[in-house]
Design an enzyme around this catalytic site. Structure first.
Site, PDB file in Angstrom:
ATOM      1  N   THR A 375      23.951 -16.584   9.342  1.00 41.66           N
ATOM      2  CA  THR A 375      23.731 -16.251   8.227  1.00 41.66           C
ATOM      3  C   THR A 375      24.254 -17.990   7.568  1.00 41.66           C
ATOM      4  OG1 THR A 375      24.521 -14.005   8.251  1.00 41.66           O
ATOM      5  CG2 THR A 375      25.154 -15.091   6.264  1.00 41.66           C
ATOM      6  N   THR A 393      21.660 -14.689   4.139  1.00 38.04           N
ATOM      7  CA  THR A 393      21.227 -14.651   5.431  1.00 38.04           C
ATOM      8  C   THR A 393      19.741 -14.003   5.602  1.00 38.04           C
ATOM      9  OG1 THR A 393      21.890 -13.333   7.511  1.00 38.04           O
ATOM     10  CG2 THR A 393      21.949 -12.119   5.229  1.00 38.04           C
ATOM     11  N   ASN A 395      19.802 -12.336   8.400  1.00 39.11           N
ATOM     12  CA  ASN A 395      20.319 -11.273   9.522  1.00 39.11           C
ATOM     13  C   ASN A 395      20.601 -11.951  10.637  1.00 39.11           C
ATOM     14  OD1 ASN A 395      22.060  -9.220  10.266  1.00 39.11           O
ATOM     15  ND2 ASN A 395      20.435  -7.880  10.806  1.00 39.11           N
ATOM     16  N   ASP A 417      21.002  -3.418   9.369  1.00 39.23           N
ATOM     17  CA  ASP A 417      22.430  -3.550   8.665  1.00 39.23           C
ATOM     18  C   ASP A 417      22.771  -1.952   8.007  1.00 39.23           C
ATOM     19  OD1 ASP A 417      23.561  -5.714   9.462  1.00 39.23           O
ATOM     20  OD2 ASP A 417      23.119  -6.862   7.467  1.00 39.23           O
TER      21      ASP A 417
HETATM   22  O1  DON Z   1      24.979  -8.960   5.919  1.00 36.26           O
HETATM   23  C1  DON Z   1      25.353  -8.830   6.800  1.00 36.26           C
HETATM   24  O2  DON Z   1      26.688  -8.713   6.903  1.00 36.26           O
HETATM   25  C2  DON Z   1      24.876  -9.448   8.137  1.00 36.26           C
HETATM   26  N1  DON Z   1      23.324  -9.180   7.994  1.00 36.26           N
HETATM   27  C3  DON Z   1      25.431 -10.948   8.362  1.00 36.26           C
HETATM   28  C4  DON Z   1      24.544 -11.454   9.359  1.00 36.26           C
HETATM   29  C5  DON Z   1      24.968 -12.541   9.903  1.00 36.26           C
HETATM   30  O3  DON Z   1      26.498 -13.020   9.531  1.00 36.26           O
HETATM   31  C6  DON Z   1      24.688 -13.322  11.116  1.00 36.26           C
HETATM   32  N2  DON Z   1      25.406 -14.348  11.474  1.00 36.26           N
HETATM   33  N3  DON Z   1      26.277 -14.385  12.336  1.00 36.26           N
END
Ligand code: DON
Length: 565
Positions: A375, A393, A395, A417
Protein backbone atom coordinates in the site's frame (compact mmCIF):
# COMPACT_ATOMS: atom_id res chain seq x y z
CA UNK A 1 -0.63 8.13 35.67
CA UNK A 2 -0.98 11.73 34.77
CA UNK A 3 -1.58 13.78 31.70
CA UNK A 4 1.19 16.12 30.59
CA UNK A 5 0.50 19.77 31.33
CA UNK A 6 1.06 22.44 28.70
CA UNK A 7 4.46 23.37 30.15
CA UNK A 8 5.47 19.78 29.55
CA UNK A 9 4.26 20.04 25.99
CA UNK A 10 6.51 23.07 25.53
CA UNK A 11 9.44 21.12 26.92
CA UNK A 12 8.61 18.25 24.61
CA UNK A 13 8.65 20.55 21.61
CA UNK A 14 12.01 21.86 22.69
CA UNK A 15 13.37 18.33 22.87
CA UNK A 16 11.90 17.32 19.50
CA UNK A 17 13.71 20.12 17.75
CA UNK A 18 16.83 20.38 19.86
CA UNK A 19 20.16 19.56 18.30
CA UNK A 20 20.57 16.54 20.58
CA UNK A 21 17.89 14.73 18.76
CA UNK A 22 19.31 15.42 15.35
CA UNK A 23 22.56 13.69 16.18
CA UNK A 24 21.51 10.09 16.73
CA UNK A 25 22.03 7.19 14.34
CA UNK A 26 19.44 8.34 11.83
CA UNK A 27 20.41 10.77 9.10
CA UNK A 28 19.00 14.27 9.42
CA UNK A 29 15.51 14.60 8.03
CA UNK A 30 15.06 16.54 4.79
CA UNK A 31 14.45 20.21 5.53
CA UNK A 32 12.26 22.74 3.81
CA UNK A 33 10.96 26.22 4.45
CA UNK A 34 7.97 26.33 2.12
CA UNK A 35 6.76 22.85 1.33
CA UNK A 36 7.40 19.14 1.50
CA UNK A 37 6.25 16.01 -0.28
CA UNK A 38 7.18 12.60 1.08
CA UNK A 39 6.23 9.51 -0.88
CA UNK A 40 7.45 5.99 -1.58
CA UNK A 41 8.80 7.06 -4.97
CA UNK A 42 11.59 9.51 -5.65
CA UNK A 43 10.06 10.57 -8.98
CA UNK A 44 6.56 11.01 -7.56
CA UNK A 45 7.85 13.17 -4.68
CA UNK A 46 9.67 15.34 -7.19
CA UNK A 47 6.48 15.74 -9.23
CA UNK A 48 4.64 16.86 -6.11
CA UNK A 49 7.38 19.30 -5.17
CA UNK A 50 7.35 20.77 -8.68
CA UNK A 51 3.65 21.51 -8.29
CA UNK A 52 4.28 23.15 -4.91
CA UNK A 53 7.08 25.24 -6.41
CA UNK A 54 4.72 26.41 -9.14
CA UNK A 55 2.49 27.80 -6.41
CA UNK A 56 0.08 24.87 -6.19
CA UNK A 57 -1.40 24.00 -2.83
CA UNK A 58 -0.97 20.73 -0.93
CA UNK A 59 -4.03 19.20 -2.60
CA UNK A 60 -2.73 20.02 -6.09
CA UNK A 61 0.59 18.45 -5.14
CA UNK A 62 -1.03 15.40 -3.56
CA UNK A 63 -3.13 14.75 -6.66
CA UNK A 64 -0.10 15.12 -8.93
CA UNK A 65 1.87 12.79 -6.64
CA UNK A 66 -1.00 10.29 -6.66
CA UNK A 67 -1.16 10.11 -10.45
CA UNK A 68 2.65 9.93 -10.67
CA UNK A 69 2.75 7.05 -8.18
CA UNK A 70 0.39 5.11 -10.46
CA UNK A 71 3.22 5.21 -13.02
CA UNK A 72 6.38 5.03 -10.92
CA UNK A 73 5.27 2.79 -8.04
CA UNK A 74 3.03 0.23 -9.71
CA UNK A 75 2.88 -2.19 -6.78
CA UNK A 76 0.65 0.18 -4.86
CA UNK A 77 0.42 3.57 -6.53
CA UNK A 78 -2.64 3.12 -8.67
CA UNK A 79 -5.62 4.17 -10.67
CA UNK A 80 -7.16 0.70 -10.37
CA UNK A 81 -7.44 0.73 -6.58
CA UNK A 82 -8.71 3.08 -3.92
CA UNK A 83 -7.65 5.19 -0.98
CA UNK A 84 -8.26 7.83 1.62
CA UNK A 85 -7.24 11.47 1.90
CA UNK A 86 -7.26 13.53 5.08
CA UNK A 87 -6.92 17.27 4.49
CA UNK A 88 -6.35 20.13 6.89
CA UNK A 89 -7.06 23.44 5.19
CA UNK A 90 -5.42 26.68 6.17
CA UNK A 91 -8.84 28.07 7.14
CA UNK A 92 -9.07 25.41 9.85
CA UNK A 93 -11.47 23.08 8.04
CA UNK A 94 -10.69 19.36 8.16
CA UNK A 95 -11.87 16.98 5.48
CA UNK A 96 -11.78 13.22 4.94
CA UNK A 97 -12.25 11.83 1.45
CA UNK A 98 -13.23 8.18 1.14
CA UNK A 99 -12.50 6.78 -2.30
CA UNK A 100 -12.22 3.20 -1.18
CA UNK A 101 -13.23 0.51 -3.66
CA UNK A 102 -16.81 -0.75 -3.49
CA UNK A 103 -18.20 -4.24 -3.85
CA UNK A 104 -19.70 -4.60 -7.35
CA UNK A 105 -23.48 -4.70 -7.62
CA UNK A 106 -23.35 -8.40 -8.43
CA UNK A 107 -21.39 -9.16 -5.25
CA UNK A 108 -23.07 -11.28 -2.61
CA UNK A 109 -22.42 -12.17 0.97
CA UNK A 110 -21.23 -15.74 0.39
CA UNK A 111 -19.53 -15.24 -2.95
CA UNK A 112 -16.20 -16.60 -1.70
CA UNK A 113 -17.62 -19.70 -0.01
CA UNK A 114 -17.56 -23.07 -1.75
CA UNK A 115 -20.49 -25.50 -1.96
CA UNK A 116 -19.68 -26.75 1.55
CA UNK A 117 -19.70 -23.24 2.95
CA UNK A 118 -15.91 -23.09 3.33
CA UNK A 119 -14.07 -19.87 2.59
CA UNK A 120 -12.03 -20.11 -0.62
CA UNK A 121 -9.32 -17.49 -0.11
CA UNK A 122 -7.92 -17.94 -3.60
CA UNK A 123 -11.04 -16.37 -5.07
CA UNK A 124 -11.06 -13.32 -2.79
CA UNK A 125 -7.34 -12.70 -3.38
CA UNK A 126 -6.59 -13.76 -6.94
CA UNK A 127 -8.05 -13.00 -10.33
CA UNK A 128 -10.71 -10.59 -11.47
CA UNK A 129 -13.30 -11.73 -8.93
CA UNK A 130 -11.13 -10.32 -6.13
CA UNK A 131 -11.38 -6.77 -7.51
CA UNK A 132 -13.56 -4.05 -6.05
CA UNK A 133 -14.81 -1.11 -8.13
CA UNK A 134 -11.84 1.29 -8.26
CA UNK A 135 -12.12 4.67 -6.56
CA UNK A 136 -8.74 6.37 -6.98
CA UNK A 137 -9.45 8.41 -10.12
CA UNK A 138 -12.76 9.69 -8.75
CA UNK A 139 -11.10 10.52 -5.41
CA UNK A 140 -8.15 12.41 -6.83
CA UNK A 141 -10.33 14.41 -9.20
CA UNK A 142 -12.87 15.18 -6.45
CA UNK A 143 -10.07 16.45 -4.20
CA UNK A 144 -8.62 18.62 -6.95
CA UNK A 145 -11.93 20.12 -8.05
CA UNK A 146 -13.10 20.92 -4.55
CA UNK A 147 -9.90 21.76 -2.70
CA UNK A 148 -7.19 22.25 -5.30
CA UNK A 149 -6.31 25.37 -7.23
CA UNK A 150 -4.83 23.98 -10.44
CA UNK A 151 -6.27 22.38 -13.54
CA UNK A 152 -6.39 18.61 -13.95
CA UNK A 153 -4.37 18.86 -17.15
CA UNK A 154 -1.51 20.48 -15.25
CA UNK A 155 -1.35 18.07 -12.33
CA UNK A 156 -1.77 14.91 -14.43
CA UNK A 157 0.69 15.85 -17.19
CA UNK A 158 3.85 14.82 -15.30
CA UNK A 159 2.37 11.32 -14.86
CA UNK A 160 1.53 11.15 -18.57
CA UNK A 161 5.09 12.19 -19.42
CA UNK A 162 6.57 9.58 -17.09
CA UNK A 163 4.40 6.86 -18.64
CA UNK A 164 5.14 7.99 -22.21
CA UNK A 165 8.87 8.68 -21.98
CA UNK A 166 9.56 6.03 -19.36
CA UNK A 167 12.13 6.17 -16.60
CA UNK A 168 15.06 3.92 -15.69
CA UNK A 169 14.08 1.19 -13.26
CA UNK A 170 15.89 1.45 -9.95
CA UNK A 171 17.32 -1.72 -8.47
CA UNK A 172 14.58 -1.87 -5.82
CA UNK A 173 11.77 -1.38 -8.32
CA UNK A 174 13.17 -3.97 -10.74
CA UNK A 175 13.49 -6.36 -7.80
CA UNK A 176 9.89 -5.65 -6.77
CA UNK A 177 8.55 -6.31 -10.29
CA UNK A 178 10.70 -9.45 -10.54
CA UNK A 179 9.17 -10.78 -7.31
CA UNK A 180 5.84 -11.17 -9.15
CA UNK A 181 7.35 -12.44 -12.42
CA UNK A 182 5.49 -15.76 -12.34
CA UNK A 183 2.17 -14.06 -11.65
CA UNK A 184 2.65 -11.58 -14.48
CA UNK A 185 3.48 -14.41 -16.87
CA UNK A 186 0.06 -15.96 -16.18
CA UNK A 187 -1.77 -13.04 -17.79
CA UNK A 188 -0.78 -11.80 -21.25
CA UNK A 189 -1.95 -8.25 -20.48
CA UNK A 190 0.30 -8.15 -17.40
CA UNK A 191 3.25 -9.78 -19.14
CA UNK A 192 2.97 -7.08 -21.81
CA UNK A 193 3.63 -4.37 -19.22
CA UNK A 194 5.79 -6.05 -16.58
CA UNK A 195 8.09 -8.24 -18.70
CA UNK A 196 10.11 -7.51 -21.80
CA UNK A 197 8.84 -10.09 -24.25
CA UNK A 198 8.58 -12.60 -21.40
CA UNK A 199 11.96 -11.70 -19.90
CA UNK A 200 12.62 -10.03 -16.55
CA UNK A 201 12.84 -6.24 -16.47
CA UNK A 202 16.31 -5.37 -15.23
CA UNK A 203 17.71 -2.41 -13.29
CA UNK A 204 18.27 0.51 -15.65
CA UNK A 205 15.62 -0.65 -18.15
CA UNK A 206 13.67 2.34 -19.46
CA UNK A 207 10.18 1.48 -18.29
CA UNK A 208 7.59 2.95 -20.67
CA UNK A 209 3.85 2.36 -20.25
CA UNK A 210 2.11 3.56 -23.45
CA UNK A 211 -1.31 2.07 -22.61
CA UNK A 212 -1.27 3.69 -19.20
CA UNK A 213 -0.26 6.99 -20.83
CA UNK A 214 -3.31 6.68 -23.06
CA UNK A 215 -5.64 6.05 -20.13
CA UNK A 216 -4.18 9.01 -18.23
CA UNK A 217 -4.64 11.16 -21.35
CA UNK A 218 -8.31 10.16 -21.52
CA UNK A 219 -8.66 11.20 -17.86
CA UNK A 220 -6.90 14.48 -18.63
CA UNK A 221 -9.33 15.13 -21.47
CA UNK A 222 -12.61 13.91 -19.97
CA UNK A 223 -12.05 14.06 -16.21
CA UNK A 224 -13.57 11.18 -14.27
CA UNK A 225 -15.62 10.15 -17.31
CA UNK A 226 -12.35 9.31 -19.04
CA UNK A 227 -12.07 6.39 -16.61
CA UNK A 228 -15.61 5.55 -15.49
CA UNK A 229 -17.24 5.82 -18.92
CA UNK A 230 -16.23 5.20 -22.53
CA UNK A 231 -13.21 3.21 -23.67
CA UNK A 232 -11.64 2.46 -20.29
CA UNK A 233 -14.94 1.37 -18.70
CA UNK A 234 -15.61 -0.85 -21.71
CA UNK A 235 -12.17 -2.43 -21.48
CA UNK A 236 -12.70 -3.19 -17.78
CA UNK A 237 -16.14 -4.70 -18.36
CA UNK A 238 -14.97 -6.75 -21.35
CA UNK A 239 -12.03 -8.25 -19.51
CA UNK A 240 -14.06 -8.79 -16.36
CA UNK A 241 -16.58 -10.84 -18.34
CA UNK A 242 -13.80 -12.83 -19.98
CA UNK A 243 -11.96 -13.58 -16.76
CA UNK A 244 -14.77 -14.47 -14.37
CA UNK A 245 -15.14 -11.04 -12.77
CA UNK A 246 -18.37 -9.21 -11.99
CA UNK A 247 -17.51 -5.53 -12.48
CA UNK A 248 -19.77 -3.84 -15.03
CA UNK A 249 -20.00 -0.43 -16.66
CA UNK A 250 -22.92 0.28 -14.34
CA UNK A 251 -20.65 -0.26 -11.31
CA UNK A 252 -18.12 2.14 -12.76
CA UNK A 253 -20.60 4.81 -13.70
CA UNK A 254 -22.18 4.65 -10.23
CA UNK A 255 -18.94 4.94 -8.30
CA UNK A 256 -19.01 7.85 -5.86
CA UNK A 257 -16.57 9.50 -3.49
CA UNK A 258 -17.77 10.23 0.04
CA UNK A 259 -16.66 13.38 1.80
CA UNK A 260 -16.78 13.07 5.58
CA UNK A 261 -15.79 14.67 8.83
CA UNK A 262 -12.50 13.11 9.89
CA UNK A 263 -12.45 11.31 13.24
CA UNK A 264 -10.88 13.60 15.77
CA UNK A 265 -9.22 13.18 19.10
CA UNK A 266 -6.54 14.68 21.28
CA UNK A 267 -3.35 13.29 22.73
CA UNK A 268 -1.47 15.18 25.42
CA UNK A 269 -2.77 18.46 24.06
CA UNK A 270 -2.16 17.74 20.37
CA UNK A 271 -5.11 17.45 17.97
CA UNK A 272 -5.44 14.16 16.05
CA UNK A 273 -7.27 14.09 12.72
CA UNK A 274 -7.62 10.79 10.96
CA UNK A 275 -9.71 8.61 8.66
CA UNK A 276 -13.21 7.50 9.65
CA UNK A 277 -14.86 4.33 8.27
CA UNK A 278 -14.66 2.76 5.76
CA UNK A 279 -11.25 2.69 7.34
CA UNK A 280 -10.86 1.41 10.85
CA UNK A 281 -7.55 3.28 11.05
CA UNK A 282 -8.61 6.59 12.58
CA UNK A 283 -10.92 5.14 15.23
CA UNK A 284 -8.36 2.50 16.17
CA UNK A 285 -5.57 5.09 16.40
CA UNK A 286 -7.58 7.47 18.57
CA UNK A 287 -8.85 4.66 20.80
CA UNK A 288 -5.26 3.48 21.35
CA UNK A 289 -3.96 6.99 22.02
CA UNK A 290 -6.80 7.67 24.47
CA UNK A 291 -5.94 4.53 26.44
CA UNK A 292 -2.20 5.26 26.41
CA UNK A 293 -2.70 8.88 27.48
CA UNK A 294 -3.52 7.53 30.92
CA UNK A 295 0.08 6.41 31.31
CA UNK A 296 3.04 8.72 31.44
CA UNK A 297 6.11 7.54 29.60
CA UNK A 298 9.65 8.63 30.28
CA UNK A 299 12.21 8.68 27.51
CA UNK A 300 13.98 5.70 29.05
CA UNK A 301 10.79 3.63 28.76
CA UNK A 302 11.08 3.37 24.98
CA UNK A 303 10.71 -0.27 23.84
CA UNK A 304 11.14 -1.53 27.40
CA UNK A 305 9.11 -4.61 28.25
CA UNK A 306 6.67 -2.55 30.32
CA UNK A 307 6.15 -0.02 27.53
CA UNK A 308 5.61 -2.76 24.94
CA UNK A 309 3.24 -4.55 27.30
CA UNK A 310 1.11 -1.44 27.82
CA UNK A 311 1.07 -0.78 24.09
CA UNK A 312 -0.01 -4.33 23.39
CA UNK A 313 -2.71 -4.30 26.04
CA UNK A 314 -4.22 -1.22 24.42
CA UNK A 315 -3.92 -2.81 20.99
CA UNK A 316 -5.71 -5.99 22.04
CA UNK A 317 -8.82 -3.96 22.87
CA UNK A 318 -8.51 -1.83 19.78
CA UNK A 319 -8.28 -4.76 17.36
CA UNK A 320 -10.99 -6.70 19.18
CA UNK A 321 -13.32 -3.70 18.82
CA UNK A 322 -12.33 -3.38 15.20
CA UNK A 323 -13.40 -6.93 14.46
CA UNK A 324 -16.82 -6.41 15.99
CA UNK A 325 -17.88 -2.83 15.47
CA UNK A 326 -16.20 -1.53 12.36
CA UNK A 327 -17.43 -1.57 8.80
CA UNK A 328 -18.76 0.76 6.12
CA UNK A 329 -20.90 3.32 7.96
CA UNK A 330 -23.32 3.53 5.05
CA UNK A 331 -24.33 -0.07 5.83
CA UNK A 332 -23.65 -0.54 9.52
CA UNK A 333 -23.94 1.66 12.56
CA UNK A 334 -20.44 2.20 13.95
CA UNK A 335 -20.38 3.45 17.58
CA UNK A 336 -17.77 6.03 16.65
CA UNK A 337 -18.29 8.51 19.48
CA UNK A 338 -18.04 5.86 22.16
CA UNK A 339 -15.01 4.10 20.69
CA UNK A 340 -13.10 7.38 20.44
CA UNK A 341 -14.21 8.76 23.82
CA UNK A 342 -11.87 9.38 26.74
CA UNK A 343 -14.47 7.77 28.99
CA UNK A 344 -14.33 4.43 27.17
CA UNK A 345 -10.53 4.58 27.10
CA UNK A 346 -10.49 5.14 30.85
CA UNK A 347 -12.61 2.02 31.38
CA UNK A 348 -10.14 -0.02 29.33
CA UNK A 349 -7.17 1.56 31.09
CA UNK A 350 -8.57 0.50 34.47
CA UNK A 351 -8.60 -3.11 33.28
CA UNK A 352 -4.97 -3.14 32.18
CA UNK A 353 -2.58 -4.85 34.54
CA UNK A 354 1.16 -4.29 34.39
CA UNK A 355 1.84 -7.79 35.57
CA UNK A 356 0.77 -10.11 32.81
CA UNK A 357 -0.82 -10.33 29.42
CA UNK A 358 -4.55 -10.14 29.83
CA UNK A 359 -5.84 -12.11 26.87
CA UNK A 360 -6.27 -15.50 28.50
CA UNK A 361 -9.84 -15.86 27.38
CA UNK A 362 -9.41 -14.77 23.78
CA UNK A 363 -9.90 -17.25 20.96
CA UNK A 364 -6.88 -18.84 19.34
CA UNK A 365 -5.80 -16.82 16.35
CA UNK A 366 -4.22 -17.51 13.03
CA UNK A 367 -0.84 -16.65 11.69
CA UNK A 368 -1.02 -13.77 9.24
CA UNK A 369 1.18 -14.03 6.19
CA UNK A 370 4.05 -11.55 5.97
CA UNK A 371 2.34 -8.56 4.42
CA UNK A 372 3.61 -7.47 1.06
CA UNK A 373 4.06 -3.84 2.15
CA UNK A 374 2.29 -2.73 -0.91
CA UNK A 375 0.00 0.00 0.00
CA UNK A 376 1.54 3.41 -0.11
CA UNK A 377 1.32 6.59 1.88
CA UNK A 378 2.25 10.15 0.96
CA UNK A 379 2.31 13.29 3.08
CA UNK A 380 2.29 16.85 1.77
CA UNK A 381 2.43 20.32 3.29
CA UNK A 382 2.50 23.60 1.42
CA UNK A 383 3.56 27.20 2.03
CA UNK A 384 -0.01 28.30 2.74
CA UNK A 385 -0.72 26.18 5.83
CA UNK A 386 -2.56 23.27 4.16
CA UNK A 387 -1.63 19.65 4.83
CA UNK A 388 -2.63 16.42 3.08
CA UNK A 389 -2.23 12.85 4.30
CA UNK A 390 -3.07 10.14 1.78
CA UNK A 391 -2.88 6.36 1.83
CA UNK A 392 -3.79 4.35 -1.26
CA UNK A 393 -3.60 0.70 -2.23
CA UNK A 394 -4.30 -2.17 -4.59
CA UNK A 395 -4.31 -4.34 -1.43
CA UNK A 396 -1.73 -7.05 -2.24
CA UNK A 397 1.45 -6.13 -4.03
CA UNK A 398 0.35 -5.38 -7.62
CA UNK A 399 -3.28 -6.06 -6.57
CA UNK A 400 -4.88 -8.98 -8.40
CA UNK A 401 -1.83 -8.92 -10.72
CA UNK A 402 -4.02 -8.43 -13.78
CA UNK A 403 -3.46 -5.44 -16.04
CA UNK A 404 -6.59 -4.23 -17.81
CA UNK A 405 -5.69 -5.04 -21.39
CA UNK A 406 -5.26 -1.93 -23.52
CA UNK A 407 -5.66 0.37 -20.51
CA UNK A 408 -2.29 -0.42 -18.93
CA UNK A 409 -3.20 -0.40 -15.22
CA UNK A 410 -3.51 -3.08 -12.56
CA UNK A 411 -6.73 -3.87 -10.78
CA UNK A 412 -6.93 -4.27 -7.02
CA UNK A 413 -7.80 -7.40 -5.01
CA UNK A 414 -9.46 -5.39 -2.26
CA UNK A 415 -12.49 -7.69 -1.88
CA UNK A 416 -10.34 -9.78 0.49
CA UNK A 417 -10.62 -6.97 3.04
CA UNK A 418 -14.25 -7.90 3.58
CA UNK A 419 -15.06 -10.50 6.17
CA UNK A 420 -15.99 -13.25 3.68
CA UNK A 421 -17.20 -15.49 6.51
CA UNK A 422 -17.63 -14.57 10.18
CA UNK A 423 -14.43 -15.27 12.11
CA UNK A 424 -12.52 -16.35 8.99
CA UNK A 425 -9.25 -14.40 8.72
CA UNK A 426 -8.29 -12.40 5.65
CA UNK A 427 -4.73 -12.32 4.32
CA UNK A 428 -3.62 -10.12 7.22
CA UNK A 429 -5.09 -12.47 9.82
CA UNK A 430 -7.90 -10.00 10.53
CA UNK A 431 -11.28 -11.38 11.39
CA UNK A 432 -14.63 -9.68 11.20
CA UNK A 433 -18.33 -10.15 11.44
CA UNK A 434 -21.61 -8.63 10.34
CA UNK A 435 -20.22 -5.08 10.28
CA UNK A 436 -17.83 -5.97 7.48
CA UNK A 437 -19.85 -8.64 5.64
CA UNK A 438 -20.02 -8.39 1.84
CA UNK A 439 -22.95 -6.43 0.40
CA UNK A 440 -23.35 -4.95 -3.07
CA UNK A 441 -22.11 -1.35 -3.17
CA UNK A 442 -20.47 -1.57 0.26
CA UNK A 443 -16.88 -0.56 0.98
CA UNK A 444 -14.62 -3.16 2.54
CA UNK A 445 -13.06 -2.25 5.88
CA UNK A 446 -9.53 -0.89 5.75
CA UNK A 447 -6.72 -0.33 8.24
CA UNK A 448 -5.27 2.64 6.38
CA UNK A 449 -4.56 5.49 8.78
CA UNK A 450 -3.66 8.73 7.01
CA UNK A 451 -3.29 11.16 9.89
CA UNK A 452 -2.59 14.83 10.57
CA UNK A 453 -1.60 16.07 14.02
CA UNK A 454 -2.26 19.66 14.99
CA UNK A 455 -0.53 21.85 17.53
CA UNK A 456 -2.61 24.89 18.47
CA UNK A 457 -4.80 24.21 15.44
CA UNK A 458 -1.92 24.22 12.94
CA UNK A 459 -0.35 21.25 11.13
CA UNK A 460 2.42 19.75 13.25
CA UNK A 461 2.86 16.22 11.92
CA UNK A 462 1.56 14.37 8.84
CA UNK A 463 2.01 10.63 8.58
CA UNK A 464 0.71 7.25 7.51
CA UNK A 465 1.96 3.88 6.33
CA UNK A 466 1.24 0.71 4.38
CA UNK A 467 1.33 -2.65 6.13
CA UNK A 468 -2.12 -4.29 6.09
CA UNK A 469 -3.20 -4.97 9.64
CA UNK A 470 0.05 -3.48 10.97
CA UNK A 471 -0.72 0.00 9.60
CA UNK A 472 -2.45 1.06 12.81
CA UNK A 473 0.41 -0.03 15.06
CA UNK A 474 3.02 1.49 12.77
CA UNK A 475 1.29 4.89 12.68
CA UNK A 476 0.66 4.74 16.43
CA UNK A 477 4.32 4.06 17.23
CA UNK A 478 5.54 6.75 14.83
CA UNK A 479 3.33 9.27 16.62
CA UNK A 480 4.33 8.10 20.12
CA UNK A 481 8.00 8.25 19.13
CA UNK A 482 7.57 11.96 18.42
CA UNK A 483 5.05 13.02 21.05
CA UNK A 484 6.24 10.90 23.99
CA UNK A 485 9.87 10.19 23.23
CA UNK A 486 10.94 13.43 21.56
CA UNK A 487 12.36 11.82 18.41
CA UNK A 488 12.68 13.82 15.26
CA UNK A 489 10.65 12.60 12.28
CA UNK A 490 13.46 10.52 10.76
CA UNK A 491 14.26 8.83 14.06
CA UNK A 492 10.58 8.22 14.73
CA UNK A 493 10.22 6.48 11.36
CA UNK A 494 13.51 4.57 11.51
CA UNK A 495 13.01 3.20 15.04
CA UNK A 496 12.28 -0.54 15.24
CA UNK A 497 8.62 -1.43 15.69
CA UNK A 498 6.51 -4.10 17.33
CA UNK A 499 3.08 -5.39 16.34
CA UNK A 500 0.18 -7.11 18.07
CA UNK A 501 -3.37 -7.33 16.73
CA UNK A 502 -5.28 -9.24 19.45
CA UNK A 503 -5.64 -12.26 17.21
CA UNK A 504 -3.42 -14.11 16.69
CA UNK A 505 -2.24 -13.63 20.28
CA UNK A 506 1.34 -13.21 19.12
CA UNK A 507 3.84 -10.42 19.41
CA UNK A 508 5.89 -9.52 16.36
CA UNK A 509 8.99 -7.37 16.34
CA UNK A 510 11.49 -6.16 13.80
CA UNK A 511 14.91 -7.70 13.55
CA UNK A 512 17.17 -6.27 16.30
CA UNK A 513 14.08 -4.37 17.48
CA UNK A 514 14.11 -5.50 21.10
CA UNK A 515 16.86 -6.59 23.44
CA UNK A 516 17.28 -10.09 24.85
CA UNK A 517 16.29 -8.74 28.30
CA UNK A 518 13.10 -7.26 26.93
CA UNK A 519 12.34 -10.47 25.08
CA UNK A 520 12.88 -12.54 28.23
CA UNK A 521 10.78 -10.22 30.40
CA UNK A 522 7.90 -10.39 27.95
CA UNK A 523 8.23 -14.15 27.67
CA UNK A 524 8.02 -14.45 31.45
CA UNK A 525 4.85 -12.36 31.36
CA UNK A 526 3.30 -14.96 29.08
CA UNK A 527 3.89 -13.43 25.68
CA UNK A 528 4.05 -15.68 22.65
CA UNK A 529 6.25 -14.43 19.83
CA UNK A 530 5.21 -14.64 16.19
CA UNK A 531 8.72 -13.96 14.94
CA UNK A 532 10.43 -11.06 13.29
CA UNK A 533 9.12 -9.19 10.28
CA UNK A 534 9.44 -5.79 8.66
CA UNK A 535 6.64 -3.54 9.83
CA UNK A 536 5.34 -0.76 7.59
CA UNK A 537 6.85 1.99 5.51
CA UNK A 538 5.88 5.29 7.08
CA UNK A 539 6.24 8.61 5.28
CA UNK A 540 6.18 11.60 7.58
CA UNK A 541 6.44 15.35 7.96
CA UNK A 542 7.02 17.36 11.13
CA UNK A 543 6.77 21.14 11.33
CA UNK A 544 8.60 23.16 13.94
CA UNK A 545 5.87 25.47 15.25
CA UNK A 546 8.46 28.01 16.39
CA UNK A 547 10.09 28.84 13.08
CA UNK A 548 7.99 26.93 10.54
CA UNK A 549 10.83 24.70 9.36
CA UNK A 550 9.39 21.61 7.68
CA UNK A 551 11.12 18.28 8.26
CA UNK A 552 10.38 15.32 5.99
CA UNK A 553 11.39 11.68 6.31
CA UNK A 554 10.91 8.62 4.16
CA UNK A 555 11.11 5.14 5.63
CA UNK A 556 14.46 3.39 5.12
CA UNK A 557 12.51 0.13 4.83
CA UNK A 558 11.39 1.38 1.42
CA UNK A 559 13.03 3.48 -1.26
CA UNK A 560 11.06 6.70 -1.30
CA UNK A 561 12.02 10.33 -0.97
CA UNK A 562 11.30 13.40 1.10
CA UNK A 563 11.45 16.39 -1.24
CA UNK A 564 11.36 19.81 0.37
CA UNK A 565 12.13 23.35 -0.68
O1 DON B 1 -7.00 -1.37 3.30
C1 DON B 1 -6.26 -2.10 3.96
O2 DON B 1 -6.18 -2.05 5.17
C2 DON B 1 -5.37 -3.07 3.22
N1 DON B 1 -5.95 -3.40 1.97
C3 DON B 1 -4.03 -2.47 3.09
C4 DON B 1 -3.07 -3.38 2.39
C5 DON B 1 -1.67 -3.07 2.65
O3 DON B 1 -1.34 -2.22 3.44
C6 DON B 1 -0.71 -3.91 1.91
N2 DON B 1 0.58 -3.60 2.30
N3 DON B 1 1.12 -4.07 3.20
Amino acid sequence: MRILKSSKVALLLLLIFSADFLQAASPDPERGKKGMVVSASDLASQVGMLILKRGGNAVDAAVATGFALAVTYPAAGNIGGGGFMVIHLKNGKDVALDYREKAPLKASRNMYLDSLGNFDASRSREGFLSAGVPGSVAGLIYALEKYGTMKLEDVIQPAIDLATDGFPLSFRLSESIASEFREFQKYSSSAKVFTEGGELLKEGFIFKQPDLALTLSLIKEHGRDGFYKGTVAELIEKQSEKMGGIITKEDLENYSVVEKEPVKGTYRGFGIISMPPSSSGGIALIEALNILENFSFDKSDWNSSLYIHRLVEALRYVYADRSKYLGDEAFYHVPKEWLTSKEYARIIFMKISDKAALSKDILPGVNPAEESLQTTHYSVVDQYGNAVSTTTTLNSSYGCKIVVDGAGFLLNNEMDDFSAKPGEPNQYGLTGNEANAIQPGKRMLSCMTPTIILKDGKPFMVTGSPGGSTIITVVLQTILNVLDFGMNIQQAIDAPRIHHQWLPDELYFEKFGISKDTYDNLKNMGYVFGGTRTLGRAEGILINPKDGTIYGATDPRGYGKAAGF
